[in-house]
Write an enzyme that holds these catalytic residues in place. Structure first.
Site, mmCIF file in Angstrom:
data_model
loop_
_atom_site.group_PDB
_atom_site.id
_atom_site.type_symbol
_atom_site.label_atom_id
_atom_site.label_comp_id
_atom_site.label_asym_id
_atom_site.label_seq_id
_atom_site.Cartn_x
_atom_site.Cartn_y
_atom_site.Cartn_z
ATOM 1 N N ASP A 1 -5.961 6.990 5.728
ATOM 2 C CA ASP A 1 -4.957 6.757 4.701
ATOM 3 C C ASP A 1 -4.335 5.373 4.831
ATOM 4 O OD1 ASP A 1 -3.936 9.439 3.032
ATOM 5 O OD2 ASP A 1 -5.159 9.833 4.797
ATOM 6 N N ASN B 1 -4.522 8.801 9.790
ATOM 7 C CA ASN B 1 -5.334 9.767 9.053
ATOM 8 C C ASN B 1 -4.704 11.147 9.223
ATOM 9 O OD1 ASN B 1 -7.700 10.297 7.414
ATOM 10 N ND2 ASN B 1 -8.533 11.369 9.176
#
Length: 362
Positions: free
Chosen positions: A241, A251
């Site tokens: 992310d 993440n």
């Protein structure tokens, strides 16, 4: 990618440019349901409620949400309000802020009457770039898989976490793109799919792998270390992310534990992400904001009851306190390499700048 053999993307713009259709991922894998997004508020809700999720898809949806907002009014005030509303939906996913900044930089200098057409064109460009970048990630990752094959006919056992497939992007996916590339090239591949509590995004991964015909097995999150210890995992690959300038990776929560288990068992741990997930303005993982989500995601279990009706069951006593961080940060030293649309690099500032030298100016 395919749904029942039909090529499908996770979002589609209407020809009249007044709305987009998205797959409501909160209803998968039990039902495939398309939702029309026709207002700014609906776009923000779709992102916040995780009807769409995955950093690249969040970015593309936000871009279209901004275009939809300007259909109603294209003033400076409306542009600023739309960017602020969409930008507050998911704080960790840097693709969201990247897409909104890109849109605003193009739209702000334009006269209001020119903004609507430009917004729809730029949102479409962001979506198409995502597809091309993810396809390129797949080809770069395929080369890594080929290096892991030591015997003809060997089945590669790849583990992943959360969902970083085509459901998390416009198409192809990030972490799963190399898996699809291998499968399509005839490389025998099997995927260990981590369930990813509490929202169980591993079910989305299993669903899309089934649609594409890729062999896979769903596992409890806590089984990952045992499988690695028993020699049943050749590599682990995840999406991201946000990736900081030094290669630290944010993440889905639980990623860090898998990276630690990989290090203990000599298993390569890869991260796949496009340029839009790289945050060169963020020096290290400690600077990445970690989203804390509603505790009911942990307290309630969703599924189908004995009649096949969607239901939510409370698994904790009323009033039980819970913590529900959505992400964790994996330090760069645990990452074997980062796979981007430009190639493969070490998880370090020097490694990332070798692929993106234009960022050295900052």
């Amino acid at each position: 990618m395919n749904i029942d053999g039909i090529p499908t993307r996770t979002l589609r713009a209407h020809p009249d440019r007044r709305a987009i259709d998205i797959i409501d991922q909160t209803r998968l894998p039990h039902a495939l349901h398309w939702v029309r997004v026709a207002t700014l508020e609906e776009a923000a809700h779709a992102i916040r409620a995780m009807q769409v999720r995955g950093a690249p898809l969040i970015g593309a949806t936000a871009a279209y949400g901004l275009a939809i907002a300007l259909d109603f009014e294209a003033s400076d005030r409306r542009l600023a309000e739309a960017v602020a509303l969409l930008g507050a939906t998911r704080p960790t996913a840097v693709n969201l802020h990247w897409a909104l900044a890109r849109m605003e930089n193009i739209l702000r200098p334009l006269a209001p009457e020119a903004r609507c057409d430009a917004a729809w064109a730029e949102a479409a460009a962001i979506a198409e770039e995502d597809v091309a970048q993810n396809a390129a990630i797949g080809q770069h990752g395929l080369k890594l898989w080929n290096d892991l094959i030591v015997a003809d006919g060997q089945t590669l056992n790849i583990m992943t976490h959360c969902n970083a497939g085509w459901l998390a992007t416009v198409d192809w996916g990030t972490a799963l793109s190399p898996v699809y590339a291998a499968h399509d090239a005839g490389v025998p591949v099997h995927v260990w799919v981590s369930e990813t509590r509490p929202r169980n995004q591993g079910l989305l991964t299993a669903w899309e792998l089934e649609q594409h015909g890729v062999p896979h097995t769903l596992i409890a999150d806590n089984a990952a270390g045992l499988l690695m210890r028993n020699g049943k995992v050749d590599a682990v690959i995840v999406g991201a992310d946000r990736i900081a300038a030094n290669g630290d990776v944010a993440n889905k929560v639980g990623t860090y534990l898998k990276a630690l288990a990989c290090a203990d068992n000599g298993i390569p741990f890869y991260v796949a992400a496009p340029r839009s997930t790289l945050d060169f303005a963020c020096p290290e993982g400690a600077s990445i904001p970690i989203e804390e989500r509603d505790g009911d995601e942990f307290r309630l279990v969703h599924g189908l009851d004995s009649r096949g009706v969607p239901s939510a069951l409370r698994q904790l006593p009323a009033g039980e306190d819970v913590a529900n961080p959505a992400f964790d940060v994996t330090p760069n030293w645990l990452v074997k390499a980062i796979i981007t649309e430009r190639g493969v690099c070490p998880a370090s500032r020097d490694g990332l700048l070798a692929l993106y030298p234009e960022e050295a100016r900052g």
